[in-house]
Design a protein around this motif. Sequence first.
Motif, PDB file in Angstrom:
ATOM      1  N   LEU A  81       0.882  -1.160   0.024  1.00 24.09           N
ATOM      2  CA  LEU A  81      -0.032  -0.044  -0.127  1.00 24.09           C
ATOM      3  C   LEU A  81       0.936   1.326  -0.086  1.00 24.09           C
ATOM      4  N   ASP A  82       1.776   1.232   0.765  1.00 25.98           N
ATOM      5  CA  ASP A  82       2.482   2.500   0.885  1.00 25.98           C
ATOM      6  C   ASP A  82       3.405   2.733  -0.515  1.00 25.98           C
ATOM      7  N   ASN A  85       1.169   4.195  -3.016  1.00 27.80           N
ATOM      8  CA  ASN A  85       0.472   5.330  -2.975  1.00 27.80           C
ATOM      9  C   ASN A  85       1.887   6.487  -2.924  1.00 27.80           C
ATOM     10  N   GLU A  86       3.251   5.807  -3.043  1.00 28.95           N
ATOM     11  CA  GLU A  86       4.249   6.737  -3.292  1.00 28.95           C
ATOM     12  C   GLU A  86       4.515   6.739  -4.797  1.00 28.95           C
ATOM     13  N   ARG A  91      -1.108   5.615  -7.732  1.00 31.22           N
ATOM     14  CA  ARG A  91      -1.591   5.800  -6.754  1.00 31.22           C
ATOM     15  C   ARG A  91      -3.053   6.312  -7.092  1.00 31.22           C
ATOM     16  N   SER A  92      -3.532   6.141  -8.291  1.00 35.91           N
ATOM     17  CA  SER A  92      -4.734   6.561  -8.689  1.00 35.91           C
ATOM     18  C   SER A  92      -5.703   5.129  -8.544  1.00 35.91           C
ATOM     19  N   GLY A 114      -3.253   5.315   2.768  1.00 30.88           N
ATOM     20  CA  GLY A 114      -3.843   5.692   1.446  1.00 30.88           C
ATOM     21  C   GLY A 114      -4.946   4.662   1.321  1.00 30.88           C
ATOM     22  N   ASN A 116      -8.165   2.865   0.409  1.00 28.06           N
ATOM     23  CA  ASN A 116      -9.596   3.654  -0.092  1.00 28.06           C
ATOM     24  C   ASN A 116     -10.669   2.992   0.848  1.00 28.06           C
TER      25      ASN A 116
END
Length: 150
Positions: A81-82, A85-86, A91-92, A114, A116
Amino acid sequence: MAAHQVADPSDILLVEDNPGDVRLTKEAFKEAKIANTLHVVCDGAEALDFLHRRGDYSDAPRPAIVLLDFNLPRTNGDEVLDEVNEDPELRSIPVVMLTGSESETDIVKSHCLGANAYLTKPVDPLQFIETVIQLEEFWLSIGRAPESGT
């Protein structure tokens, strides 16, 4: 058109190391006649290879959503996840934590990184199937995410 029948079938990446949960997820897709393509990888390192299109996954499609378990071998769900999102190119993609962990620490950490959404897998197989169906209906039929590259 039924809520679970999308006009353009999407690719879904399931990151799950429990074969029973993979089987239930596939069963939910079949029962609900979900047209989306489910891609399955069994650990976080494979998930990152799929998302970055590395190695065996060089021609992998960009998933419309990632269903990510929290506790995974090799690279844990929070690390995946990290990294997602980096990365501006990843990240979208909506990431939904679909996990057996009910830990408040895991929930908070996932949202801070991040995620959802955070869903705890029901123990009952029929409830698990219903959860997968509802998740697909919302994220791929009702909800909207940015197009890739935006």
